[in-house]
Motif scaffolding. Structure first.
Motif, mmCIF file in Angstrom:
data_model
loop_
_atom_site.group_PDB
_atom_site.id
_atom_site.type_symbol
_atom_site.label_atom_id
_atom_site.label_comp_id
_atom_site.label_asym_id
_atom_site.label_seq_id
_atom_site.Cartn_x
_atom_site.Cartn_y
_atom_site.Cartn_z
ATOM 1 N N ARG A 877 0.843 -1.165 -0.087
ATOM 2 C CA ARG A 877 0.107 -0.050 0.151
ATOM 3 C C ARG A 877 1.088 1.309 -0.030
ATOM 4 N NH1 ARG A 877 -5.112 -1.154 4.120
ATOM 5 N NH2 ARG A 877 -6.258 -2.473 2.633
ATOM 6 N N LYS A 878 1.899 1.457 0.522
ATOM 7 C CA LYS A 878 2.849 2.314 0.570
ATOM 8 C C LYS A 878 3.771 2.447 -0.750
ATOM 9 C CE LYS A 878 7.194 1.008 2.860
ATOM 10 N NZ LYS A 878 8.129 1.204 3.795
ATOM 11 N N ALA A 879 3.523 1.956 -1.792
ATOM 12 C CA ALA A 879 4.282 2.097 -2.930
ATOM 13 C C ALA A 879 3.703 3.261 -3.689
ATOM 14 C CB ALA A 879 4.151 0.660 -3.864
ATOM 15 N N THR A 880 4.561 4.130 -4.490
ATOM 16 C CA THR A 880 4.269 5.109 -4.973
ATOM 17 C C THR A 880 4.084 4.725 -6.731
ATOM 18 O OG1 THR A 880 6.482 5.762 -5.277
ATOM 19 C CG2 THR A 880 5.367 6.825 -3.343
ATOM 20 N N VAL A 881 3.176 5.521 -7.340
ATOM 21 C CA VAL A 881 3.081 5.562 -8.808
ATOM 22 C C VAL A 881 3.229 6.807 -9.560
ATOM 23 C CG1 VAL A 881 1.288 5.009 -10.452
ATOM 24 C CG2 VAL A 881 1.359 3.716 -8.486
ATOM 25 N N THR A 899 -7.228 13.822 -13.914
ATOM 26 C CA THR A 899 -8.606 13.267 -13.695
ATOM 27 C C THR A 899 -8.218 12.055 -12.441
ATOM 28 O OG1 THR A 899 -8.422 11.637 -15.527
ATOM 29 C CG2 THR A 899 -9.454 13.721 -15.890
ATOM 30 N N VAL A 900 -9.396 11.658 -11.974
ATOM 31 C CA VAL A 900 -9.141 10.750 -10.819
ATOM 32 C C VAL A 900 -8.995 9.578 -11.621
ATOM 33 C CG1 VAL A 900 -10.443 9.554 -8.947
ATOM 34 C CG2 VAL A 900 -10.948 12.056 -9.545
ATOM 35 N N PHE A 901 -8.067 8.649 -11.114
ATOM 36 C CA PHE A 901 -7.344 7.586 -11.693
ATOM 37 C C PHE A 901 -7.520 6.183 -10.707
ATOM 38 C CE2 PHE A 901 -3.759 9.233 -9.861
ATOM 39 C CZ PHE A 901 -3.111 8.335 -9.387
ATOM 40 N N ALA A 902 -7.569 4.952 -11.248
ATOM 41 C CA ALA A 902 -7.534 3.886 -10.636
ATOM 42 C C ALA A 902 -6.188 3.177 -10.767
ATOM 43 C CB ALA A 902 -8.619 3.077 -10.528
ATOM 44 N N ILE A 903 -5.766 2.485 -9.794
ATOM 45 C CA ILE A 903 -4.472 1.563 -10.056
ATOM 46 C C ILE A 903 -4.631 0.418 -9.841
ATOM 47 C CG2 ILE A 903 -3.406 2.370 -8.181
ATOM 48 C CD1 ILE A 903 -0.755 1.965 -9.726
ATOM 49 N N TYR A 904 -4.260 -0.745 -10.724
ATOM 50 C CA TYR A 904 -4.586 -2.349 -10.141
ATOM 51 C C TYR A 904 -3.433 -2.817 -9.549
ATOM 52 C CZ TYR A 904 -8.551 -2.796 -13.634
ATOM 53 O OH TYR A 904 -9.546 -2.676 -14.107
ATOM 54 N N PRO A 905 -3.415 -3.728 -8.678
ATOM 55 C CA PRO A 905 -2.582 -4.322 -7.568
ATOM 56 C C PRO A 905 -1.090 -4.471 -8.208
ATOM 57 C CG PRO A 905 -4.644 -5.540 -7.432
ATOM 58 C CD PRO A 905 -4.843 -4.563 -8.702
ATOM 59 N N ASN A 906 -1.041 -4.665 -9.501
ATOM 60 C CA ASN A 906 0.369 -4.930 -10.165
ATOM 61 C C ASN A 906 1.071 -3.625 -10.252
ATOM 62 O OD1 ASN A 906 -1.115 -3.575 -12.305
ATOM 63 N ND2 ASN A 906 -0.762 -5.558 -13.741
ATOM 64 N N ARG A 907 0.499 -2.628 -9.975
ATOM 65 C CA ARG A 907 1.138 -1.276 -9.928
ATOM 66 C C ARG A 907 1.604 -0.819 -11.248
ATOM 67 N NH1 ARG A 907 -0.561 1.445 -5.471
ATOM 68 N NH2 ARG A 907 -0.584 -0.226 -3.716
ATOM 69 N N ASP A 934 -11.873 -5.826 -7.665
ATOM 70 C CA ASP A 934 -11.948 -5.799 -6.219
ATOM 71 C C ASP A 934 -10.615 -5.373 -5.597
ATOM 72 O OD1 ASP A 934 -14.691 -6.286 -6.242
ATOM 73 O OD2 ASP A 934 -14.270 -8.645 -5.469
ATOM 74 N N ASP A 935 -9.581 -5.695 -6.421
ATOM 75 C CA ASP A 935 -8.223 -5.365 -5.820
ATOM 76 C C ASP A 935 -7.595 -3.967 -6.449
ATOM 77 O OD1 ASP A 935 -8.139 -7.701 -4.717
ATOM 78 O OD2 ASP A 935 -7.516 -8.722 -6.492
ATOM 79 N N VAL A 936 -8.545 -3.355 -6.966
ATOM 80 C CA VAL A 936 -8.213 -2.054 -7.676
ATOM 81 C C VAL A 936 -8.200 -0.819 -6.725
ATOM 82 C CG1 VAL A 936 -8.716 -0.126 -9.308
ATOM 83 C CG2 VAL A 936 -8.864 -2.876 -9.943
ATOM 84 N N GLY A 937 -7.063 0.062 -6.684
ATOM 85 C CA GLY A 937 -7.017 1.377 -5.657
ATOM 86 C C GLY A 937 -7.574 2.388 -6.482
ATOM 87 N N VAL A 938 -8.258 3.515 -5.751
ATOM 88 C CA VAL A 938 -8.639 4.679 -6.529
ATOM 89 C C VAL A 938 -7.638 6.033 -6.100
ATOM 90 C CG1 VAL A 938 -10.726 6.052 -7.003
ATOM 91 C CG2 VAL A 938 -10.712 3.421 -6.977
ATOM 92 N N TYR A 939 -7.166 6.765 -6.721
ATOM 93 C CA TYR A 939 -6.768 7.940 -6.256
ATOM 94 C C TYR A 939 -7.149 9.279 -6.941
ATOM 95 C CZ TYR A 939 -3.443 4.330 -4.811
ATOM 96 O OH TYR A 939 -2.947 3.070 -4.241
ATOM 97 N N ALA A 940 -7.064 10.210 -6.290
ATOM 98 C CA ALA A 940 -7.385 11.601 -6.927
ATOM 99 C C ALA A 940 -6.135 12.343 -7.117
ATOM 100 C CB ALA A 940 -8.360 12.239 -5.862
#
Length: 940
Positions: A877-881, A899-907, A934-940
């Motif tokens: 969870r603390k990995a940066t993109v 825009t708001v984006f989402a990132i999958y677990p494979n980063r 279900d494994d996707v993280g959402v970031y603004a």
């Protein structure tokens, strides 16, 4: 034999001057005379024509008359002439070689270099002329206007004969033949012509050469015909005849038509030559050729048959393709089906040479002459052997047609057409009658019937048996009588079998087996095993017939017969009913083998019946011993062992019904097994402990129930059975009393059910209630976790009774791992010493400690694993993109931007949140990875 292949006819008679050369030109004859003149003769129109319809390019078979004379055609006598029709020229050889234009015969060219030439040869295809003078060979070519010299070669000696041989030249020099290479003049020897004959080279139309060697004709070129012509000195070939010239006359040798020659040869008995000429008939007369060949083969066959060459005769009968019925008419000893029409003679076209009385073809023996009788027997055997070979060669095609005809009927039957007619045909075939409309099978029946008779008459029963083993159409009525009279029983059985006459076959087998038992005849060949082997294929098609005829072998070969029933898949209920009626003593044996083979193959009723049969035998044995006061509960006869095994292994019988038949004071082991089948475990264990006094059987019973239940029920429930046994050891008097009460209830129920009362319905109801009450009472006595406390109290109240304490300790020490320790300790008396329980408590406590320790270790490992997973989750969870201006959405391929984006677990996979929301119920596959929303993280 010599026959007329050519007819001689005098074309020119009494020529005024000597004839030196002759040649044909169309229908005219060119005659070179000794005075240098050329006489042209044509057919005399005033005389009738004896030749076929007029052809202007062929010679006529009529006298020729002088049409014109060319004076001074040559300065010296002509040696030979040749008409070159393709070029319209006439080649003449005199003192030189000259060419004349046709039809006016004016000279167009004279080859001066050919002066003194004695032989020449013309190649019409290439327009090449080769000639020889002295020791030189010259080659000239015609270019359409004149002749040009091509080559000139030297040879060892004067050339006596010459001819073109392809691209080369064949020459006869001295007594030898040589091949001269027309390109370089190289010579190669072929062979010598002999010491007497001069070399002679004759070209053939096919391009081949005939080289003379000796003045004689040998096989395969025998002398055909001799024509006497006086002073014949010239011979040439024309388009349709051979022209022969003497000093003052010219003869034409016209070929006799092939048809007439064939008739001559056939009439004179030269059948081989006649057949050879048939092959020369033109293709347009193919039908005529076939008819003539068949006629000649038929005549030849009769000639050979009449002269004792039977095998050769049959070969020609085979080639003539005559009907086999006609050939069989030559054999009076062969009996044919009654529907067969036997021809008395052949048609006039095919059999003018046939004897009126066919029976006279075979010599008849004389009663007074033994040698004549022997010769007749020998002759008859030879004729039949020839007939066998003939029928075997004819049989393949005929039987194949019959089989194809039968296949058509099967197909029609399968699709529902002509069902009734097909069935009637099959039934007729079974009784040996061939349907009238079945021509192929009718002919096959005639052939096979005759072949079988011939084989038997020549002493070949093994070959006859082989014939019947395969596909055959033998007439049953004729062959049956013949085989019975000759005692050929094996072949008769196959005859019945091939015609599906299984009942007749089995009757015969039964008769043969009976005879073999009486007088030991056919003992090895026809025994009960033969009937069993015959019945095996019938098990699937006619089981009732198998059962009917297996009664005899059942008495002699019981085991093999029962194995027949088992291997033949005959329904077990059918076999059981049959054995019950005809061989009740074998019924139990059959059911035993059936059960041993596969328990699922027999129904519960049959299993119950088998157990009842075994039980009735044991009860009979028990009654006999009881009457003699010799009964011993521990005595085991083979029948009782069989019953015990059946009770243990079979699960389809009714134990309640069997219990009613058991005596109350005996057969306790059988009763224990039945109680076990009814789940009356306490009663079963009480019998083992208190009646049989074999605690090992009680322990084995508990083990068996525990092992069978371990895969179906919780082990805790099946383990209660050991507690039941423990209680029996602790309370022997109570369990004995309970057992006796249960037995009395069962006996009273049995007696009550057998009494006659007016109301059958009410009686059944009462008996049913008593049985239910007894069963419920037995269930109340079972040990279960719910009634353990009550049991403990009862056991404490009975503490003053005799306790089988040694058995209690032995059970606890041997089955400590299957017994609930807490319940067991509650059941035990208070005065039990701990020292006696060490074999039980020691391993039990050790096992519990190990289980506790193992559980603690497992708990610690799972806690450690949980911490590792939490740490990994934190790191992920603390990995940066990093989002750059070039970053694009993996779903719409547009730039991410701000825009708001989402990132999958494979980063690595970035998508717009809007795109993700639209596809959140879908699975996205990126670079081979299956990703879930279900494994996707959402970031603004």
């Amino acid at each position: 034999m010599v026959h007329n292949a050519y007819d001689s006819f005098k074309l020119i008679n009494n020529c005024p001057t000597k004839i030196d050369a002759v040649e044909s030109y169309g229908s005219k004859l060119l005659v070179g005379c000794s005075d240098g003149s050329l006489r042209i003769y044509g057919p005399d129109s005033s005389i009738a024509d004896q030749s076929p319809p007029f052809d202007p390019l062929t010679l006529r078979k009529k006298p020729y008359a002088l049409e014109r004379t060319v004076e001074w055609f040559s300065k010296k006598a002509l040696l030979s002439m040749k008409v070159l029709e393709s070029r319209g020229l006439l080649l003449s050889l005199s003192e030189s070689i000259a060419f004349h234009r046709l039809p006016n015969f004016e000279t167009i060219v004279v080859i001066a270099k050919a002066k003194g030439a004695n032989v020449y040869s013309w190649d019409d295809r290439r327009g090449l002329l080769c000639f020889a003078r002295q020791k030189r060979v010259c080659i000239f070519r015609h270019d359409g206007h004149g002749f040009l010299e091509v080559k000139e070669f030297g040879v060892p000696d004067t050339v006596k004969s010459i001819s073109w041989s392809g691209e080369n030249i064949c020459v006869g020099v001295r007594k030898d033949y040589m091949i001269l290479n027309a390109t370089n003049g190289a010579l190669s020897e072929v062979f010598s012509s002999g010491k007497i004959a001069p070399p002679l080279v004759v070209p053939l139309p096919s391009g081949e050469l005939i080289l003379g060697k000796i003045h004689s004709l040998r096989v395969p070129y025998p002398l055909i015909q001799t024509i006497v012509l006086h002073d014949a000195c010239h011979l040439i070939k024309s388009n349709n005849a051979i022209v022969v010239a003497s000093n003052n006359s010219v003869y034409g040798l016209f070929p006799v038509p092939l048809g007439a020659q064939i008739v001559q040869l056939t009439a004179s008995g030269e059948f081989e030559e006649a057949l050879a000429l048939c092959k020369l008939l033109p293709p347009k007369d193919a039908d005529l050729r076939v008819a003539r060949e068949r006629s000649i083969h038929t005549r030849y066959a009769h000639y050979l048959f009449d002269n004792g060459c039977y095998e050769e005769a049959m070969e020609h009968f085979l080639a003539s393709q005559v009907d086999i019925i006609y050939v069989l008419s030559l054999y009076p000893s062969i009996v044919l089906p009654k529907t067969t029409t036997i021809p008395k003679r052949l048609s006039p076209d095919d059999s003018s040479c046939l004897s009126d009385d066919l029976e006279t073809l075979l010599p008849q023996p004389s009663d007074s002459d033994e040698n004549a009788a022997f010769e007749f027997k020998k002759t008859s055997h030879n004729t039949l052997m020839a007939l066998i070979k003939y029928l075997q060669k004819k049989g393949y095609n005929i039987v194949e047609k019959a089989a194809a005809e039968g296949m058509e009927e099967v197909v029609l039957d399968a699709i529902g057409d002509n069902f009734t007619s097909a069935r009637s045909k099959k039934s007729n075939k079974r009784h040996g009658n061939i349907p009238i409309n079945s021509a192929a099978r009718h002919m096959a029946a005639i052939l096979d019937t005759a072949l079988l008779q011939a084989l038997l008459l020549t002493g070949q029963p093994s070959a006859a048996l082989e014939l019947l083993n395969g596909l055959n159409y033998c007439d049953v009525k004729i062959c049956e009588e013949l085989l019975r009279n000759g005692n050929h029983y094996a072949a008769l059985l196959e005859l019945y079998k091939s015609n599906s006459m299984h009942r007749e076959s089995l009757k015969l087998l039964h008769q043969l087996v009976e005879e073999s038992k009486r007088n030991q005849s056919h003992a090895e060949e026809f025994g009960p095993e033969a009937i069993i082997e015959y019945l095996k294929p019938l098990c699937g098609t006619d089981p009732m017939l198998v059962l009917e005829f297996s009664l005899f072998v059942l008495e002699n070969r019981p085991t093999q017969t029962i194995e027949l029933f088992l291997s033949g898949n005959i329904p077990a209920d059918m076999v059981n009913a049959y054995l019950k009626q005809h061989a009740p003593n074998m019924q139990g044996r059959y059911l035993e083998l059936m059960l041993a083979m596969n328990e699922n193959r027999i129904s519960a009723n049959l299993q119950n019946e088998m157990v009842q049969i075994s039980l009735s035998e044991v009860l009979e044995w028990y009654s006999e011993l009881s009457a003699q006061q010799m009964w011993d509960e521990k005595a085991y006869s083979p029948t009782r062992k069989k019953l015990l095994s059946a009770l243990e292994s079979i699960s389809g019988y009714n134990p309640e019904a069997l219990l009613e038949h058991l005596p109350p004071d005996a057969l306790f082991e059988e009763r224990a097994i039945l109680f076990g089948k009814m789940n009356q475990h306490e009663l079963a264990l009480s019998l083992y402990v208190h009646k049989l006094h074999v605690p090992e059987l009680a322990l084995a019973y508990c083990d068996r129930v525990y092992d069978s239940a371990v895969h179906r029920l919780p082990v805790k429930s099946s383990g209660n059975l050991y507690l039941t046994l423990l209680q029996i050891y602790l309370n022997p008097q109570k369990t004995t009393k309970y057992f006796e009460n249960s037995i009395m209830n069962l006996v009273s129920s049995s007696n009550t059910s057998t009494q006659k009362v007016s109301s059958v319905a009410s009686l059944k109801s009462k008996v049913g209630r008593k049985k239910i009450a007894s069963i419920e009472g037995a269930e109340d006595m079972r040990i279960s976790p719910s009634n353990t406390d009550t049991t403990i109290e009862e056991s404490s109240e009975e503490g003053g009774s005799t306790i089988m304490f040694d058995r209690v300790l032995d059970l606890l020490s041997r089955r400590w791992d299957r017994i609930n320790g807490a319940y067991a300790l509650k059941i035990l008396p208070r005065e039990t010493k701990l020292q006696n329980l060490l074999p039980f408590l020691g391993p039990l406590v050790k096992k519990s400690s190990e289980a506790y320790r193992n559980s603690s270790v497992i708990k610690s490992l799972r806690q450690t694993e949980s911490l590792q997973v939490k740490d990994e989750l934190y790191n992920q969870r603390k990995a940066t993109v990093k989002i750059s201006r070039d970053s694009t959405c993996s779903l719409c391929d547009k730039k991410i931007g701000t825009t708001v984006f989402a990132i999958y677990p494979n980063r690595k996979t970035l998508v717009h949140f809007v795109c993700f929301r639209d596809s959140q119920n879908k699975k996205v596959v990126t670079r081979g990875s299956l990703l879930k929303s279900d494994d996707v993280g959402v970031y603004a």
